[in-house]
Design a protein around this motif. Structure first.
Motif, PDB file in Angstrom:
ATOM      1  N   LYS A   1       0.830  -1.203   0.000  1.00  0.00           N
ATOM      2  CA  LYS A   1       0.000   0.000   0.000  1.00  0.00           C
ATOM      3  C   LYS A   1       0.864   1.252   0.000  1.00  0.00           C
ATOM      4  N   THR A   2       0.336   2.309  -0.560  1.00  0.00           N
ATOM      5  CA  THR A   2       1.056   3.574  -0.622  1.00  0.00           C
ATOM      6  C   THR A   2       0.766   4.400   0.613  1.00  0.00           C
ATOM      7  N   VAL A   3       1.815   4.882   1.247  1.00  0.00           N
ATOM      8  CA  VAL A   3       1.688   5.817   2.361  1.00  0.00           C
ATOM      9  C   VAL A   3       1.979   7.197   1.806  1.00  0.00           C
ATOM     10  N   SER A   4       1.000   8.082   1.881  1.00  0.00           N
ATOM     11  CA  SER A   4       1.167   9.417   1.304  1.00  0.00           C
ATOM     12  C   SER A   4       1.808  10.362   2.305  1.00  0.00           C
ATOM     13  N   ALA A   5       2.571  11.287   1.780  1.00  0.00           N
ATOM     14  CA  ALA A   5       3.283  12.234   2.632  1.00  0.00           C
ATOM     15  C   ALA A   5       2.326  13.050   3.489  1.00  0.00           C
ATOM     16  N   ASP A   6       1.140  13.354   2.952  1.00  0.00           N
ATOM     17  CA  ASP A   6       0.210  14.191   3.716  1.00  0.00           C
ATOM     18  C   ASP A   6      -0.527  13.426   4.817  1.00  0.00           C
ATOM     19  N   SER A   7      -0.274  12.115   4.942  1.00  0.00           N
ATOM     20  CA  SER A   7      -0.914  11.333   5.997  1.00  0.00           C
ATOM     21  C   SER A   7      -0.010  11.135   7.207  1.00  0.00           C
ATOM     22  N   ILE A   8       1.235  11.629   7.131  1.00  0.00           N
ATOM     23  CA  ILE A   8       2.198  11.429   8.205  1.00  0.00           C
ATOM     24  C   ILE A   8       2.928  12.725   8.521  1.00  0.00           C
ATOM     25  N   ASN A   9       3.539  12.756   9.701  1.00  0.00           N
ATOM     26  CA  ASN A   9       4.333  13.908  10.109  1.00  0.00           C
ATOM     27  C   ASN A   9       5.818  13.731   9.817  1.00  0.00           C
ATOM     28  N   LEU A  10       6.263  12.480   9.785  1.00  0.00           N
ATOM     29  CA  LEU A  10       7.679  12.205   9.524  1.00  0.00           C
ATOM     30  C   LEU A  10       7.854  10.731   9.200  1.00  0.00           C
ATOM     31  N   LEU A  11       9.048  10.393   8.728  1.00  0.00           N
ATOM     32  CA  LEU A  11       9.430   9.008   8.474  1.00  0.00           C
ATOM     33  C   LEU A  11      10.422   8.564   9.545  1.00  0.00           C
ATOM     34  N   VAL A  12      10.273   7.331  10.010  1.00  0.00           N
ATOM     35  CA  VAL A  12      11.223   6.773  10.972  1.00  0.00           C
ATOM     36  C   VAL A  12      11.492   5.320  10.612  1.00  0.00           C
ATOM     37  N   ARG A  13      12.744   4.937  10.644  1.00  0.00           N
ATOM     38  CA  ARG A  13      13.162   3.552  10.502  1.00  0.00           C
ATOM     39  C   ARG A  13      14.051   3.228  11.695  1.00  0.00           C
ATOM     40  N   ALA A  14      13.854   2.055  12.289  1.00  0.00           N
ATOM     41  CA  ALA A  14      14.612   1.696  13.487  1.00  0.00           C
ATOM     42  C   ALA A  14      15.138   0.277  13.395  1.00  0.00           C
ATOM     43  N   LEU A  15      16.286   0.050  14.003  1.00  0.00           N
ATOM     44  CA  LEU A  15      16.883  -1.279  14.027  1.00  0.00           C
ATOM     45  C   LEU A  15      16.739  -1.896  15.409  1.00  0.00           C
ATOM     46  N   SER A  16      16.509  -3.204  15.426  1.00  0.00           N
ATOM     47  CA  SER A  16      16.411  -3.950  16.670  1.00  0.00           C
ATOM     48  C   SER A  16      17.239  -5.214  16.552  1.00  0.00           C
ATOM     49  N   MET A  17      18.101  -5.443  17.516  1.00  0.00           N
ATOM     50  CA  MET A  17      18.967  -6.631  17.532  1.00  0.00           C
ATOM     51  C   MET A  17      19.723  -6.778  16.214  1.00  0.00           C
ATOM     52  N   GLY A  18      20.199  -5.638  15.698  1.00  0.00           N
ATOM     53  CA  GLY A  18      21.065  -5.656  14.526  1.00  0.00           C
ATOM     54  C   GLY A  18      20.387  -5.713  13.187  1.00  0.00           C
ATOM     55  N   LYS A  19      19.048  -5.628  13.147  1.00  0.00           N
ATOM     56  CA  LYS A  19      18.317  -5.687  11.883  1.00  0.00           C
ATOM     57  C   LYS A  19      17.262  -4.577  11.836  1.00  0.00           C
ATOM     58  N   LEU A  20      16.962  -4.095  10.612  1.00  0.00           N
ATOM     59  CA  LEU A  20      15.881  -3.128  10.474  1.00  0.00           C
ATOM     60  C   LEU A  20      14.569  -3.794  10.846  1.00  0.00           C
ATOM     61  N   HIS A  21      13.812  -3.172  11.731  1.00  0.00           N
ATOM     62  CA  HIS A  21      12.542  -3.724  12.208  1.00  0.00           C
ATOM     63  C   HIS A  21      11.492  -3.634  11.109  1.00  0.00           C
ATOM     64  N   HIS A  22      10.618  -4.649  11.067  1.00  0.00           N
ATOM     65  CA  HIS A  22       9.608  -4.679  10.006  1.00  0.00           C
ATOM     66  C   HIS A  22       8.525  -3.630  10.200  1.00  0.00           C
ATOM     67  N   ALA A  23       8.376  -3.103  11.409  1.00  0.00           N
ATOM     68  CA  ALA A  23       7.409  -2.041  11.676  1.00  0.00           C
ATOM     69  C   ALA A  23       8.066  -1.053  12.633  1.00  0.00           C
ATOM     70  N   MET A  24       7.654  -1.061  13.912  1.00  0.00           N
ATOM     71  CA  MET A  24       8.301  -0.217  14.909  1.00  0.00           C
ATOM     72  C   MET A  24       8.165  -0.848  16.283  1.00  0.00           C
ATOM     73  N   MET A  25       9.244  -0.908  17.019  1.00  0.00           N
ATOM     74  CA  MET A  25       9.210  -1.362  18.392  1.00  0.00           C
ATOM     75  C   MET A  25       8.364  -0.396  19.213  1.00  0.00           C
ATOM     76  N   GLY A  26       7.570  -0.942  20.125  1.00  0.00           N
ATOM     77  CA  GLY A  26       6.698  -0.084  20.926  1.00  0.00           C
ATOM     78  C   GLY A  26       7.460   0.893  21.783  1.00  0.00           C
ATOM     79  N   THR A  27       8.557   0.430  22.376  1.00  0.00           N
ATOM     80  CA  THR A  27       9.352   1.318  23.215  1.00  0.00           C
ATOM     81  C   THR A  27      10.017   2.414  22.382  1.00  0.00           C
ATOM     82  N   ALA A  28      10.436   2.076  21.167  1.00  0.00           N
ATOM     83  CA  ALA A  28      11.010   3.098  20.292  1.00  0.00           C
ATOM     84  C   ALA A  28       9.941   4.107  19.873  1.00  0.00           C
ATOM     85  N   ALA A  29       8.697   3.635  19.729  1.00  0.00           N
ATOM     86  CA  ALA A  29       7.600   4.564  19.425  1.00  0.00           C
ATOM     87  C   ALA A  29       7.412   5.563  20.562  1.00  0.00           C
TER      88      ALA A  29
END
Length: 392
Positions: free
Chosen positions: A293-321
């Protein structure tokens, strides 16, 4: 003569975008009811680690940071709390369990488990409505409040709440992380351990660039995507298929941990792989999530990517959120700047699987930022319950 398998009461649960094996403390073998080598050895065997094949074929783990998790729960020993929650992040390829932090995603399942397993007093459970479960997060010494839907006196797991990164809808569980920043005398010091909203992080072999180092939810290192050669719209394969990139991120994480005071020597970073987290941020832009699915720029405030245990997480860790929501609420951090600056009590950020909304209440007292709570919604459900078996 080989000893037979032993069986231990256990529940396999999804919480948010993670899965884990849940135990009641007093159901564990006596030797594993206290921290130490016996407990670690048991839980490693439950998950199926260490596994040089990285498959967890001979255990309950899923060979990802999101699915190699264990939880131990008990009636709380803390006043005005219902349940003590201890989380263990199990390494996949080495005999190691990291007890240094919380799992925010599995927190969504803690309240449900506590209600269903007699850890919450019956007079606190409504026949219909929401049960307010007061959780003491034992890893980090913090209070979390879970609002668990209840129908006819039992946990309501089904519903129409959709969470990006989870295939099917379920009942919504609202979670409040109270005072999520580290205490002044807690590990790593204050919310901003260096005293700065932005530091210059010098990483040998990688470079020097701005970073926001924050203790909130979980210690987290935020850097700008553009400063390390990314757009912020990357998906898992863009990072995880690049061993050189993963090595760079681990180096950045190690030097960030050193600057945050979480370790005294770079070599110690490997022994606390669960914390701190490292994430990179960018202003909004259109992108295609892993689901297509397409995530449009006007539906979000920013982009975030996070790594957990040495790998990019498939979504977002709750604590990182929680860290994202907290940093976004404080003008001047890299997260707040990526979101456009100014007052941001609530932000919606784009992650590899879609979007997530998180809110935080931040105030400045005597020149110091304080956050009373961060709030987000998750869902949870029991996948299987009964006994887990491990060789004696």
């Amino acid at each position: 003569m080989f000893k037979p398998q032993i069986r231990i009461p256990a529940t396999y649960m999804r919480g948010g975008t993670s899965k884990g094996v849940f135990f009641k403390l007093d159901d564990l073998p006596v030797a594993a009811q206290v921290p130490g080598a016996e407990r670690d050895a048991l839980l490693l065997r439950v998950i199926g680690s260490p596994d040089p094949y990285a498959k967890h074929t001979d255990g309950m783990g899923g060979a990802t940071s999101s699915t190699s998790k264990t939880v131990i729960l008990s009636k709380s020993t803390k006043a005005n709390h219902d349940v003590d929650y201890l989380f263990g992040q199990v390494a996949i390829d080495k005999p190691f369990i990291d007890w240094s932090g919380n799992c925010g995603n599995l927190t969504a399942a803690v309240g449900a488990f506590a209600i269903s397993n007699g850890l919450v007093k019956s007079d606190r459970i409504p026949h219909n409505g929401h049960c307010v479960v007061r959780i003491w997060q034992a890893n980090i010494g913090k209070t979390i409040i879970a609002h668990v839907p209840v129908s006819n006196g039992e946990v309501q797991e089904t519903g129409d709440f959709e969470l990006d990164g989870v295939t099917f809808p379920a009942a919504e569980v609202q979670i409040e992380f109270l005072n999520p920043a580290a205490d002044e005398d807690g590990e790593g010091g204050a919310m901003f351990p260096t005293g700065n909203l932005i530091d210059t992080l010098d990483v040998p072999g990688v470079g020097s660039f701005p970073a926001t180092l924050i203790n909130a939810g979980i210690p987290t290192i935020f850097v700008n995507a553009a400063d390390i050669g990314y757009s912020g719209s990357e998906l898992q394969d863009d990072i995880n298929a690049d061993s050189a990139a993963l090595a760079r991120f681990e180096t950045i994480r190690a030097y960030g941990a050193l600057k945050m005071g979480l370790i005294e020597d770079i070599s110690q970073a490997a022994s606390r792989a669960h914390t701190p987290k490292i994430a990179f941020v960018a202003p909004p832009k259109d992108y295609q999530a892993s689901s297509g699915k397409t995530v449009s720029a006007d539906s979000i405030n920013l982009l975030v990517r996070a790594l957990s245990m040495g790998k990019l997480h498939h979504a977002m860790m709750g604590t990182a959120a929680v860290a994202i929501g907290t940093a976004a609420a404080i003008p001047g951090t890299l997260v707040n700047q990526a979101a456009g600056g100014g007052d941001k009590q609530t932000v919606v950020f784009g992650h590899p699987s879609g979007t997530l909304r998180v809110g935080a209440e931040a105030i400045q007292l005597d020149g110091q930022w304080q956050v009373s709570k961060a709030i987000m919604s998750r869902s949870a459900r029991v996948l299987m319950e009964g006994w887990v078996r491990v060789p004696g």
